[in-house]
Design an enzyme around this catalytic site. Structure first.
Site, PDB file in Angstrom:
ATOM      1  N   HIS A 155      89.004  85.008 -11.134  1.00 58.13           N
ATOM      2  CA  HIS A 155      88.403  86.191 -11.753  1.00 58.13           C
ATOM      3  C   HIS A 155      87.112  85.792 -12.435  1.00 58.13           C
ATOM      4  CE1 HIS A 155      91.200  84.207 -14.510  1.00 58.13           C
ATOM      5  NE2 HIS A 155      90.381  84.563 -15.488  1.00 58.13           N
ATOM      6  N   HIS A 200      60.670  85.841 -11.113  1.00 52.73           N
ATOM      7  CA  HIS A 200      60.822  85.509 -12.535  1.00 52.73           C
ATOM      8  C   HIS A 200      61.198  86.721 -13.389  1.00 52.73           C
ATOM      9  CE1 HIS A 200      59.952  82.991 -16.097  1.00 52.73           C
ATOM     10  NE2 HIS A 200      59.362  84.047 -16.621  1.00 52.73           N
ATOM     11  N   TYR A 229      86.590  84.085 -40.096  1.00 53.08           N
ATOM     12  CA  TYR A 229      87.965  84.374 -39.714  1.00 53.08           C
ATOM     13  C   TYR A 229      88.210  84.021 -38.244  1.00 53.08           C
ATOM     14  CZ  TYR A 229      92.393  86.512 -38.762  1.00 53.08           C
ATOM     15  OH  TYR A 229      93.690  86.687 -38.374  1.00 53.08           O
ATOM     16  N   HIS A 266      68.873  82.748 -13.810  1.00 50.61           N
ATOM     17  CA  HIS A 266      69.553  81.535 -13.341  1.00 50.61           C
ATOM     18  C   HIS A 266      70.907  81.382 -14.015  1.00 50.61           C
ATOM     19  CE1 HIS A 266      68.099  79.990 -17.210  1.00 50.61           C
ATOM     20  NE2 HIS A 266      68.911  78.955 -17.066  1.00 50.61           N
ATOM     21  N   GLN A 293      74.416  78.317 -14.225  1.00 51.40           N
ATOM     22  CA  GLN A 293      74.691  76.890 -14.182  1.00 51.40           C
ATOM     23  C   GLN A 293      76.053  76.638 -13.553  1.00 51.40           C
ATOM     24  OE1 GLN A 293      73.613  74.370 -17.501  1.00 51.40           O
ATOM     25  NE2 GLN A 293      72.915  76.125 -18.685  1.00 51.40           N
ATOM     26  N   CYS A 345      60.395  78.601 -11.627  1.00 47.50           N
ATOM     27  CA  CYS A 345      59.702  79.360 -10.589  1.00 47.50           C
ATOM     28  C   CYS A 345      59.416  78.465  -9.373  1.00 47.50           C
ATOM     29  CB  CYS A 345      58.392  79.941 -11.140  1.00 47.50           C
ATOM     30  SG  CYS A 345      58.614  81.546 -11.974  1.00 47.50           S
ATOM     31  N   CYS A 404      56.776  78.402 -16.055  1.00 46.42           N
ATOM     32  CA  CYS A 404      58.242  78.394 -15.922  1.00 46.42           C
ATOM     33  C   CYS A 404      58.688  77.252 -15.009  1.00 46.42           C
ATOM     34  CB  CYS A 404      58.708  79.733 -15.351  1.00 46.42           C
ATOM     35  SG  CYS A 404      60.435  79.713 -14.829  1.00 46.42           S
ATOM     36  N   LYS A 445      78.084  91.191 -32.551  1.00 47.60           N
ATOM     37  CA  LYS A 445      79.319  90.803 -33.211  1.00 47.60           C
ATOM     38  C   LYS A 445      79.225  89.311 -33.528  1.00 47.60           C
ATOM     39  CE  LYS A 445      83.643  90.102 -34.315  1.00 47.60           C
ATOM     40  NZ  LYS A 445      84.194  90.544 -35.613  1.00 47.60           N
ATOM     41  N   PHE A 446      79.515  88.942 -34.757  1.00 53.69           N
ATOM     42  CA  PHE A 446      79.518  87.530 -35.132  1.00 53.69           C
ATOM     43  C   PHE A 446      80.939  87.004 -35.064  1.00 53.69           C
ATOM     44  CE2 PHE A 446      75.530  88.945 -36.802  1.00 53.69           C
ATOM     45  CZ  PHE A 446      74.699  87.847 -36.709  1.00 53.69           C
ATOM     46  N   HIS A 481      86.612  81.805 -13.518  1.00 54.65           N
ATOM     47  CA  HIS A 481      87.755  80.906 -13.640  1.00 54.65           C
ATOM     48  C   HIS A 481      88.531  80.932 -12.332  1.00 54.65           C
ATOM     49  CE1 HIS A 481      87.816  80.726 -18.307  1.00 54.65           C
ATOM     50  NE2 HIS A 481      87.345  79.618 -17.814  1.00 54.65           N
ATOM     51  N   HIS A 490      63.913  83.169 -16.673  1.00 44.96           N
ATOM     52  CA  HIS A 490      64.026  83.199 -15.210  1.00 44.96           C
ATOM     53  C   HIS A 490      65.506  83.358 -14.836  1.00 44.96           C
ATOM     54  CE1 HIS A 490      62.160  82.108 -11.240  1.00 44.96           C
ATOM     55  NE2 HIS A 490      63.447  82.173 -10.956  1.00 44.96           N
ATOM     56  N   CYS A 504      70.068  80.971 -24.021  1.00 44.56           N
ATOM     57  CA  CYS A 504      69.345  80.774 -22.771  1.00 44.56           C
ATOM     58  C   CYS A 504      67.889  80.488 -23.103  1.00 44.56           C
ATOM     59  CB  CYS A 504      69.469  82.013 -21.905  1.00 44.56           C
ATOM     60  SG  CYS A 504      68.599  81.838 -20.361  1.00 44.56           S
ATOM     61  N   SER A 505      67.382  79.359 -22.601  1.00 42.15           N
ATOM     62  CA  SER A 505      66.051  78.940 -23.029  1.00 42.15           C
ATOM     63  C   SER A 505      64.967  79.341 -22.030  1.00 42.15           C
ATOM     64  CB  SER A 505      66.036  77.429 -23.269  1.00 42.15           C
ATOM     65  OG  SER A 505      66.659  76.749 -22.211  1.00 42.15           O
ATOM     66  N   ASN A 525      74.371  81.925 -18.851  1.00 45.55           N
ATOM     67  CA  ASN A 525      74.012  82.354 -20.194  1.00 45.55           C
ATOM     68  C   ASN A 525      72.797  83.247 -20.045  1.00 45.55           C
ATOM     69  OD1 ASN A 525      75.950  80.751 -21.499  1.00 45.55           O
ATOM     70  ND2 ASN A 525      74.600  78.967 -21.423  1.00 45.55           N
TER      71      ASN A 525
HETATM   72  O1  LIG Z   1      83.369  90.782 -43.295  1.00 41.94           O
HETATM   73  P1  LIG Z   1      81.881  90.714 -43.053  1.00 41.94           P
HETATM   74  O2  LIG Z   1      81.190  89.664 -43.899  1.00 41.94           O
HETATM   75  O3  LIG Z   1      81.221  92.055 -43.137  1.00 41.94           O
HETATM   76  O4  LIG Z   1      81.735  90.275 -41.546  1.00 41.94           O
HETATM   77  C1  LIG Z   1      81.594  88.960 -41.081  1.00 41.94           C
HETATM   78  O5  LIG Z   1      82.795  88.199 -41.213  1.00 41.94           O
HETATM   79  C2  LIG Z   1      83.914  88.661 -40.458  1.00 41.94           C
HETATM   80  C3  LIG Z   1      85.042  87.675 -40.621  1.00 41.94           C
HETATM   81  O6  LIG Z   1      84.709  86.371 -40.139  1.00 41.94           O
HETATM   82  C4  LIG Z   1      83.554  88.857 -38.977  1.00 41.94           C
HETATM   83  O7  LIG Z   1      84.630  89.503 -38.322  1.00 41.94           O
HETATM   84  C5  LIG Z   1      82.289  89.692 -38.796  1.00 41.94           C
HETATM   85  O8  LIG Z   1      81.932  89.714 -37.428  1.00 41.94           O
HETATM   86  C6  LIG Z   1      81.165  89.066 -39.630  1.00 41.94           C
HETATM   87  O9  LIG Z   1      79.984  89.824 -39.505  1.00 41.94           O
HETATM   88  O1  LIG Z   2      71.969  74.119 -20.592  1.00 38.50           O
HETATM   89  P1  LIG Z   2      71.067  74.941 -21.456  1.00 38.50           P
HETATM   90  O2  LIG Z   2      70.768  76.293 -20.880  1.00 38.50           O
HETATM   91  O3  LIG Z   2      69.828  74.199 -21.880  1.00 38.50           O
HETATM   92  O4  LIG Z   2      71.896  75.173 -22.819  1.00 38.50           O
HETATM   93  C1  LIG Z   2      72.707  76.271 -23.091  1.00 38.50           C
HETATM   94  O5  LIG Z   2      73.924  76.257 -22.332  1.00 38.50           O
HETATM   95  C2  LIG Z   2      74.805  75.144 -22.552  1.00 38.50           C
HETATM   96  C3  LIG Z   2      76.073  75.369 -21.751  1.00 38.50           C
HETATM   97  O6  LIG Z   2      76.753  76.554 -22.135  1.00 38.50           O
HETATM   98  C4  LIG Z   2      75.109  74.960 -24.031  1.00 38.50           C
HETATM   99  O7  LIG Z   2      75.797  73.748 -24.222  1.00 38.50           O
HETATM  100  C5  LIG Z   2      73.832  74.939 -24.886  1.00 38.50           C
HETATM  101  O8  LIG Z   2      74.173  74.922 -26.251  1.00 38.50           O
HETATM  102  C6  LIG Z   2      73.011  76.196 -24.571  1.00 38.50           C
HETATM  103  O9  LIG Z   2      71.811  76.207 -25.330  1.00 38.50           O
END
Ligand SMILES: O=P(O)(O)O[C@H]1O[C@H](CO)[C@@H](O)[C@H](O)[C@H]1O
Ligand SMILES: O=P(O)(O)O[C@H]1O[C@H](CO)[C@@H](O)[C@H](O)[C@H]1O
Lengths: 339, 339
Positions: B296, B113, B316, B166, B168, B54, B51, B311-312, B281, B164, B160-161, B153
């Site tokens: 905050h 670690h 949308y 940490h 930033q 470390c 690491c 959640k993706f 912030h 450990h 996060c790679s 992150n």
């Molecule tokens: O509607 P889906 O394909 O089930 O869901 C996907 O698309 C939506 C719209 O971008 C998102 O809100 C969901 O998080 C994603 O998983």
């Molecule tokens: O700086 P790291 O930990 O290598 O990288 C991570 O944090 C950064 C700051 O949020 C992002 O830009 C990178 O995409 C992410 O992989």
């Protein structure tokens, strides 16, 4: 090419949203020790009996899909927005909430479970474009609908839960955040200059030829100067058109060609079915004064270095601004070589 | 509790950014067939010789970490922003780019670690808080630095790679997008009302008690009314303070307690080391007139249903507005039960 942009940290302005992206070109060299995505190398069958989007199959709510031949559109069984939900408004000092009505649809691009837009014939992509036009019209006729968001989530890494080629259309009564920002900036520019913001931007790009991936008679495919995602790209009509319904028949075919060229290049880039979210931004359906709008389609692909290493938009990006390493110009060169 | 908010689609206003989140409470029931995250159940050793964070180990650039005992801060070996990079400005009609200088640092929270903030003693978290204060001061003294973004992150799913513990600190000459929005909205409110936007919001929340997870003498931990991520939470000082340096010694301990309580609850929620991006912030360092700022800390965790289903924020969300299913009130209840 301006070499400062390739060598030193800078921020670039997104003229459509008014927001900035931080670019750190010198950082592209750092090693990657983080999470890798898995890639599915399964060859999919043309028909999957367990897929709720395949023709003739039954969906979760018991409805049976027709034996569709090309494009099939239906109302989302788990719609985030509904037309019949209650109207209310809470404005309790600093707690502000407004009800929102809408219609969410799913659009299957093809009955062939194994295909993606990149693998479909241009003619078949044109059928998808024609369906988008029809949805924009019919949804827009609903007095409760003011905005129609057409989009696609492609690939498991983009939250897509079914590999069957499909996109979505979420339409609603008010403008979503991103559309609102673009509305404001295009309006300001148009009021002042009496010409299209994106049209004038396009002239600059065609002149410079540094970020153009492809063009045909009606469309330009380019990496916008302010691109956020590593291989983000945008398809822009050369004519100043407010919405996709202003396309003529031949233009819908040329638009399909542009989509085909871009998605094929994407698939070649890392030799995989390239994931992305794509979306069309266009004029609201109910507003009268929309002459400032110049519609366009954007692709936001997450992959950065390979089929398994994506760009994470996390900490700094969530709390600060989006950040990228590889520049828009380098990304353009790499995509262009694959045409 | 207002039941409309639990039953019908609506949008809620983020009073700090002026943007909206779409809430679809009825949608929480849909089944999930998409991508699952992998969870690492490896028990990590307290020291890992491979690491680069470390104590005593050598980093990629050949520098050796000191045998640090608590917190260790160093300049990022792959900094996105640098102090000595060239200054330039491109304003070529619609192509706008400005160079950006800055300093990026990494802060190791502990030499151990195997730990995360959730597993550290409140006393040890306080040492992290004291280091944040010191960095805010010293970075802020640099005439090229106007904003100091502290963030973490956590977890591979958040890019996060290195596991450990940490965070930033990216500091820079101009305000990032998110900070700029919050600056504008707090300023407008403060000019008009002569009191803190977030302070008055806090009063409303303490009165309603629907979104409060925890409070001590100096801090409130709550799920903001406009939360975007399923279990998003915010730590807000009860006093109107512009930046973290206005905390007294005892307040830094109470802040550490708030972080500890929240991160412990997170770990219990899905019985895993809960991933998130967190960030503080606060007021810019160089501006004179910052009385409108109320600092905050926010936590944006991606998990939705379990340790493996997130959640993706895709189609949308990228093209429209952020969208959530589970409401802020339900998320609060679930977290509160775990205290
Ligand atoms: O509607 P889906 O394909 O089930 O869901 C996907 O698309 C939506 C719209 O971008 C998102 O809100 C969901 O998080 C994603 O998983
Ligand atoms: O700086 P790291 O930990 O290598 O990288 C991570 O944090 C950064 C700051 O949020 C992002 O830009 C990178 O995409 C992410 O992989």
């Amino acid at each position: 090419m301006n070499t400062d942009l390739q060598d030193y940290s800078h921020k670039r302005l997104n003229i459509l949203t008014g927001e900035w992206v931080l670019v750190s070109p010198h950082r592209a060299k750092r090693p990657w020790q983080g999470q890798n995505e898995s890639i599915s190398t399964n060859v999919r069958p043309a028909y999957d009996e367990t897929c709720y989007l395949c023709a003739g199959n039954t969906r979760v709510n018991g409805e049976k899909n027709p034996k569709y031949q090309d494009v099939f559109v239906f109302t989302n069984d788990f719609a985030a927005l509904q037309t019949d939900s209650k109207s209310f408004k809470i404005e309790d000092d600093l707690l502000v909430a407004h009800s929102e009505q809408g219609i969410c649809k799913v659009i299957c691009f093809s009955p062939d479970h194994s295909k993606s837009l990149a693998e479909m014939a241009v003619n078949d992509i044109q059928k998808v474009v024609l369906a988008w036009q029809e949805e924009y019209t019919t949804l827009g006729e609903n007095p409760n609908i003011n905005y129609v968001q057409i989009f696609e989530n492609k690939g498991a890494v983009m939250g897509c839960s079914n590999p069957h080629p499909h996109g979505q259309i979420w339409s609603q009564s008010t403008l979503p955040n991103e559309v609102y920002k673009k509305d404001v900036h295009q309006y300001e520019y148009f009021s002042k200059n009496k010409s299209s913001l994106l049209g004038n931007y396009l002239k600059q790009e065609l002149d410079k030829q540094e970020r153009i991936i492809f063009e045909n008679d009606a469309f330009v495919v380019l990496v916008p100067f302010w691109a956020v995602w590593p291989f983000e790209a945008m398809i822009v009509p050369k004519k100043h058109q407010k919405n996709i319904n202003e396309m003529s028949d031949i233009e819908t075919l040329l638009f399909a060609e542009a989509i085909s060229v871009l998605t094929k290049a994407y698939d070649k880039l890392f030799n995989c079915s390239f994931p992305y979210s794509s979306g069309i931004h266009q004029a609201p359906t109910n507003e009268k004064d929309n002459d400032h709008w110049h519609w366009h389609m954007s692709f936001y692909p997450p992959l950065l270095r390979s089929a398994t290493v994506k760009k994470f938009m996390v900490g700094y990006e969530m709390f600060g601004s989006p950040q990228r390493d590889i520049t828009a110009e380098i990304a353009t060169q790499r995509l262009k070589e694959l045409l």
